[in-house]
Scaffold this motif. Structure first.
Motif, mmCIF file in Angstrom:
data_model
loop_
_atom_site.group_PDB
_atom_site.id
_atom_site.type_symbol
_atom_site.label_atom_id
_atom_site.label_comp_id
_atom_site.label_asym_id
_atom_site.label_seq_id
_atom_site.Cartn_x
_atom_site.Cartn_y
_atom_site.Cartn_z
ATOM 1 N N GLY A 205 0.710 -1.249 -0.012
ATOM 2 C CA GLY A 205 -0.075 -0.028 0.130
ATOM 3 C C GLY A 205 0.650 1.193 0.115
ATOM 4 O O GLY A 205 0.187 2.448 -0.234
ATOM 5 N N ASP A 206 2.279 1.145 0.250
ATOM 6 C CA ASP A 206 3.006 2.294 0.311
ATOM 7 C C ASP A 206 3.039 2.713 -1.131
ATOM 8 O O ASP A 206 3.188 2.219 -2.168
ATOM 9 C CB ASP A 206 4.417 1.990 0.774
ATOM 10 C CG ASP A 206 4.435 1.804 2.248
ATOM 11 O OD1 ASP A 206 3.469 2.124 2.887
ATOM 12 O OD2 ASP A 206 5.501 1.283 2.957
ATOM 13 N N ALA A 207 3.139 4.406 -1.232
ATOM 14 C CA ALA A 207 3.147 4.996 -2.468
ATOM 15 C C ALA A 207 4.686 4.802 -2.893
ATOM 16 O O ALA A 207 5.708 4.857 -2.165
ATOM 17 C CB ALA A 207 2.876 6.304 -2.675
ATOM 18 N N ALA A 208 4.925 4.583 -4.375
ATOM 19 C CA ALA A 208 6.337 4.904 -4.970
ATOM 20 C C ALA A 208 6.457 5.237 -6.023
ATOM 21 O O ALA A 208 5.479 5.316 -7.110
ATOM 22 C CB ALA A 208 6.929 3.251 -5.083
ATOM 23 N N TRP A 209 7.275 6.441 -6.235
ATOM 24 C CA TRP A 209 7.173 7.015 -7.774
ATOM 25 C C TRP A 209 8.013 6.285 -8.590
ATOM 26 O O TRP A 209 9.073 5.774 -8.512
ATOM 27 C CB TRP A 209 7.869 8.382 -7.735
ATOM 28 C CG TRP A 209 7.502 9.446 -6.492
ATOM 29 C CD1 TRP A 209 6.461 9.161 -5.982
ATOM 30 C CD2 TRP A 209 7.819 10.707 -6.558
ATOM 31 N NE1 TRP A 209 6.210 10.707 -5.318
ATOM 32 C CE2 TRP A 209 7.018 11.583 -5.664
ATOM 33 C CE3 TRP A 209 8.866 11.496 -7.227
ATOM 34 C CZ2 TRP A 209 7.495 12.718 -5.345
ATOM 35 C CZ3 TRP A 209 9.599 12.881 -6.583
ATOM 36 C CH2 TRP A 209 8.472 13.390 -5.835
ATOM 37 N N ALA A 251 5.388 9.886 -0.676
ATOM 38 C CA ALA A 251 6.032 8.468 -1.325
ATOM 39 C C ALA A 251 6.996 7.854 -0.580
ATOM 40 O O ALA A 251 7.830 8.715 0.076
ATOM 41 C CB ALA A 251 5.938 8.393 -2.794
ATOM 42 N N LYS A 252 7.498 6.503 -0.252
ATOM 43 C CA LYS A 252 8.491 6.119 0.300
ATOM 44 C C LYS A 252 9.684 5.989 -0.361
ATOM 45 O O LYS A 252 10.914 5.831 0.145
ATOM 46 C CB LYS A 252 7.932 4.407 0.815
ATOM 47 C CG LYS A 252 7.033 4.457 2.114
ATOM 48 C CD LYS A 252 7.769 4.890 3.212
ATOM 49 C CE LYS A 252 6.830 4.793 4.596
ATOM 50 N NZ LYS A 252 6.034 5.757 4.616
ATOM 51 N N MET A 253 9.534 5.789 -1.768
ATOM 52 C CA MET A 253 10.683 5.516 -2.663
ATOM 53 C C MET A 253 10.466 6.309 -3.941
ATOM 54 O O MET A 253 9.253 6.427 -4.489
ATOM 55 C CB MET A 253 11.344 4.348 -2.846
ATOM 56 C CG MET A 253 10.259 3.260 -3.387
ATOM 57 S SD MET A 253 11.117 1.932 -3.974
ATOM 58 C CE MET A 253 11.729 2.356 -5.461
ATOM 59 N N ALA A 254 11.293 6.587 -4.723
ATOM 60 C CA ALA A 254 11.276 7.037 -6.044
ATOM 61 C C ALA A 254 12.396 6.285 -7.063
ATOM 62 O O ALA A 254 13.465 6.125 -6.756
ATOM 63 C CB ALA A 254 11.490 8.746 -6.142
ATOM 64 N N TYR A 255 12.011 5.573 -7.964
ATOM 65 C CA TYR A 255 12.892 4.988 -8.851
ATOM 66 C C TYR A 255 13.277 5.798 -10.145
ATOM 67 O O TYR A 255 12.247 6.543 -10.875
ATOM 68 C CB TYR A 255 12.186 3.651 -9.450
ATOM 69 C CG TYR A 255 12.921 3.283 -10.424
ATOM 70 C CD1 TYR A 255 13.942 2.153 -10.123
ATOM 71 C CD2 TYR A 255 12.602 3.375 -11.932
ATOM 72 C CE1 TYR A 255 14.701 1.711 -11.313
ATOM 73 C CE2 TYR A 255 13.244 2.645 -12.813
ATOM 74 C CZ TYR A 255 14.504 1.829 -12.716
ATOM 75 O OH TYR A 255 15.154 1.245 -13.510
ATOM 76 N N VAL A 256 14.364 6.261 -10.347
ATOM 77 C CA VAL A 256 14.913 6.974 -11.464
ATOM 78 C C VAL A 256 16.188 6.200 -12.334
ATOM 79 O O VAL A 256 16.913 5.584 -11.658
ATOM 80 C CB VAL A 256 15.155 8.421 -11.082
ATOM 81 C CG1 VAL A 256 14.172 9.359 -10.682
ATOM 82 C CG2 VAL A 256 16.137 8.297 -9.821
ATOM 83 N N ALA A 280 13.395 14.012 -1.268
ATOM 84 C CA ALA A 280 13.682 12.747 -0.642
ATOM 85 C C ALA A 280 14.054 13.170 0.883
ATOM 86 O O ALA A 280 13.688 12.467 1.765
ATOM 87 C CB ALA A 280 14.742 12.126 -1.252
ATOM 88 N N SER A 281 14.962 14.153 0.913
ATOM 89 C CA SER A 281 15.383 14.428 2.405
ATOM 90 C C SER A 281 14.245 15.208 3.064
ATOM 91 O O SER A 281 14.283 14.329 4.450
ATOM 92 C CB SER A 281 16.545 15.443 2.119
ATOM 93 O OG SER A 281 16.641 16.221 3.327
ATOM 94 N N SER A 282 13.406 15.808 2.658
ATOM 95 C CA SER A 282 12.378 16.360 3.479
ATOM 96 C C SER A 282 11.435 15.235 3.895
ATOM 97 O O SER A 282 10.694 15.684 4.858
ATOM 98 C CB SER A 282 11.808 17.667 2.956
ATOM 99 O OG SER A 282 11.071 17.290 1.594
ATOM 100 N N ALA A 283 11.085 14.296 2.776
ATOM 101 C CA ALA A 283 9.916 13.452 3.049
ATOM 102 C C ALA A 283 10.453 12.193 3.781
ATOM 103 O O ALA A 283 9.550 11.238 4.142
ATOM 104 C CB ALA A 283 9.347 13.037 1.680
ATOM 105 N N GLY A 284 11.754 12.098 4.011
ATOM 106 C CA GLY A 284 12.365 10.614 4.603
ATOM 107 C C GLY A 284 12.104 9.897 3.614
ATOM 108 O O GLY A 284 11.934 8.517 4.070
#
Lengths: 480, 480
Positions: A205-209, A251-256, A280-284
């Motif tokens: 259920g966690d969001a991921a970019w 979101a918990k992570m971003a894939y790039v 990423a830094s501000s959202a942890g």
């Protein structure tokens, strides 16, 4: 002298109707040797006798005998004929019970099958014909000569220490990655790293970019981990970070793929990189940087890794040697922030332990002794030539009908067509003309947004094959 | 002549309160050697000086020095004392760079654990000193000499075809497994197979039967997949199937080690096997059969696999070559019912693709040319001898105080003690005496049920080391 038997005395069972002559003869001879109907040391009849009395061609008889000889069942010497090996390999006698006379399909499967040749423009494979097998093989022999108990025994979950040192140094120099060897985890390749990362960071259920369009291997890993995938659009500057923030700020992570976006090829701009790191830094959150083919950049300055700009321990950097060297190597790596290392190693331990130590040791030597650098420089030239060949042939045969991406990097390139068909239909049509061209819509997450383009691999093909492929594509589009 | 230093000059840091004397002395001496505080060639003080000035017993000083000598940090000769090795093993100097002075715990973990000599009765490693490296190395060179593009390029997700054939034949003959090569998937080892199987069969919250006590690697894989683990008790006849049916009749899977239950060693009876298969078939569940060290059975008839009795396609059979050959090989396999094969291959593709092709090809040759059979027969004799040595030494030094399981199989055995302490305390006490003895409570799922026993590995140790180990255990229990 060994006793000879004639073809008529050969204790072969009749051929079942559905079995080919080759399979039948191979299975029968092998079974007869194994269960002792054909005694050790006995000499076989000539292929001529075989062919006359059993209704098989001499070619088939020779093929089967050659196969059995290669496998150690038969021996032969020019002029002296062929006889059953006096000393059968142990396991061959072991296999006796398995070789049911009926299991023809089984015997057949025992013959190694040759792989199909790659079709242009198959996108995932590098050129492997130029790989210095001799060097690799020599390094392997050397490692085995000095192999200690420690190389055979249990390895380090994080990977073989000398290889981790070599990778850290290589990444620092060539990719601008800031890390110590203690942050490296040796993996089998990118897919395993993506899978582990997704399992580590995502709870169902966690969001991921996810870049859209983006690498399907990453999408699959995220889906398997139960992520709620947030498609974030990609343009000429890379992932649209502002859009991502708007869609899923937590979101918990971003894939790039910042160096060479998969599949469009754009390079992420510095502004976007900084924006992504700030978010990423501000959202942890954690950024997963997939640096999949950045070794091959043909013009301009190599783009240093996003990881090198990170000051908040928020980037996991993923790379692999499977495209740089050869696909069946199965060695890659992750660079992990210190604060995540314990969790990464625990999950690594619970899912797959470590890759083969000997291969890690050989790769370490290959890097430290300068072979990796030399090979990359050589392949960079060759791939650059092939990309030029692709551009030249596309212009010559297809003119305006196909426009290649202007990016001078990697092993594949995006190509956009004018024909009014969707990319999956284009892909299917190309396949029926003997051409591999992955439709970009395969990588698209928002299905309503169609991209009239395909992915063309050029790395594994010589200019002549590239030109022929483009001719076929041209013929196909004319037909259309 | 080497310069001697007195115990007072030894540059050791103070002992942290929570650290045992043994651990502190070992870590300090090693760190001092690695970072040069103790120079190469320098002679150490006598154990008597040590014990007087640092308040450790001479036994501890000797134990630690012996350990460091076995690991190559120290040298000693009777009458001449002990000094720091002039030439430290390569990997030790390499790891120096990694050794951040502050991160003691971490630096320790970074030193490849394999480099350290195994302590008796470490349970997970086989003997590797007798492995025919020459044969393996020759087969590797031969494969590289004939390496074609296909061996370097992308492999088969299910594994290298000739290896799958060889495995199918080997399992049919030696393990009574009924399968065709098309049911084999080559994996990196048991842990990867367990992880994949759990992810395939379990949705979060699904029930899974787990042997209790049972293999912790399987428990971890099930937990990671979100399974609701149902501890099913194990007795001398194997898993109690009736109890399982009572606790969770609709469980999605059952994990069992029927040939040689881990850790107790019992063999599952035919009645239980049939009951388990009947349950799986009626509940539509899958049995995961972990056949982890069944190659080594020293008396009686080898027990054929449960899989061979299955008529409902309800067994996934898991095996590995990492214990049979050497741990750093990283090649194992699953035998998968036809009906599950597509799903298994898809998940395999999404998580790790295929293992290194060259290693698969070498292993296939190793099997087909009879080396595997020969090696297993040889090691079976050696392991049988070592088990006898273990039994003999245990009886001699410990008498009634330690009772070994009567099972004549595998690389490890359960041992039950009389002392009134729990097994984790026993394990800790043994560790401080230089002995590895895994407390059986580690494998216990219902924590209230204590088992006064430990797991002792005997495969990797020569009879002399086994005897010394038993002496230490005896001394420890006397003290107690």
């Amino acid at each position: 002298m060994a006793k000879s038997i004639s073809s008529l005395e050969l204790p072969l069972r009749a051929r079942p109707a559905e079995t080919t002559l080759t399979d039948w003869l191979y299975a029968e001879l092998r079974a007869a040797i194994l269960d002792g109907r054909l005694k050790r040391g006995v000499r076989l009849p000539s292929t001529r006798d075989f062919s006359l009395q059993h209704g098989v061609s001499r070619g088939i008889a020779m093929l089967v005998i050659e196969q059995l000889r290669d496998e150690g069942y038969l021996m032969s010497r020019t002029g002296a004929g062929t006889w059953v090996n006096e000393k059968l390999p142990d396991d061959l006698s072991l296999s006796e019970q398995v070789c049911a006379p009926a299991g023809q399909g089984k015997a057949k499967a025992l013959l190694p099958t040759a792989r199909e040749r790659l079709r242009p423009f198959q996108a995932s494979d590098p050129e492997v014909n130029l790989f210095p097998i001799d060097v690799w093989s020599r390094l392997t022999s050397r490692q085995w000569r000095h192999a200690t108990k420690s190389l055979l025994g249990s390895g380090d979950i994080a990977g073989y220490a000398p290889l981790r040192n070599a990778i850290a140094e290589y990444l620092g120099t060539s990719r601008g990655v800031q890390c110590s060897p203690s942050q490296i985890v040796v993996m089998t390749g990118t897919q395993q790293s993506l899978d582990l990362t997704a399992r580590l960071l995502i709870r169902p259920g966690d969001a991921a970019w996810m870049e859209d369009p983006g690498y399907s291997g990453a999408t699959r890993a995220l889906r398997n981990a139960g992520a709620k995938i947030i498609p974030v659009p990609v343009d000429a500057e890379g992932m649209n970070v502002a859009k991502g923030r708007q869609l899923a700020p937590q979101a918990k992570m971003a894939y790039v793929t910042p160096a060479h976006q998969f599949p469009l090829g754009s390079t992420m701009t510095l502004e976007r990189r900084i924006a992504l790191l700030r978010w990423a830094s501000s959202a942890g959150s954690i950024i997963v940087e997939d640096d999949y083919d950045s070794e091959f950049r043909f013009t301009g300055v190599p783009i240093p890794a996003l990881q090198g700009l990170d000051e908040a321990e928020s980037v996991i950097f993923i790379g692999s040697f499977n495209k740089v060297l050869f696909p069946s190597l199965r060695l890659g790596y992750m660079v992990v922030p210190d604060r995540l290392m314990d969790r990464v190693l625990r999950l690594r331990f619970e899912t797959d332990l470590w890759p083969t130590s000997i291969n890690q040791a050989v790769l370490a030597d290959f890097i430290v002794e300068g072979h990796l650098g030399r090979y990359i420089r050589r392949m960079r030239e060759i791939y650059a030539e092939r990309l030029i060949a692709l551009q030249y042939s596309a212009a010559k045969h297809l003119g305006d009908a196909l426009r290649l991406s202007g990016i001078q990097a990697g092993l594949t390139t995006a190509a956009f067509y004018r024909a009014p068909i969707d990319s999956i239909a284009f892909e299917r049509m190309a396949a029926s003309h003997g051409i591999d061209a992955s439709g970009l819509d395969r990588y698209s997450l928002r299905k309503q947004k169609k991209i009239p383009g395909v992915l063309l691999g050029f790395a594994a093909f010589e200019p002549r094959a590239i030109d022929r492929g483009m001719q076929k594509l041209a013929a196909m589009l004319e037909e259309y």
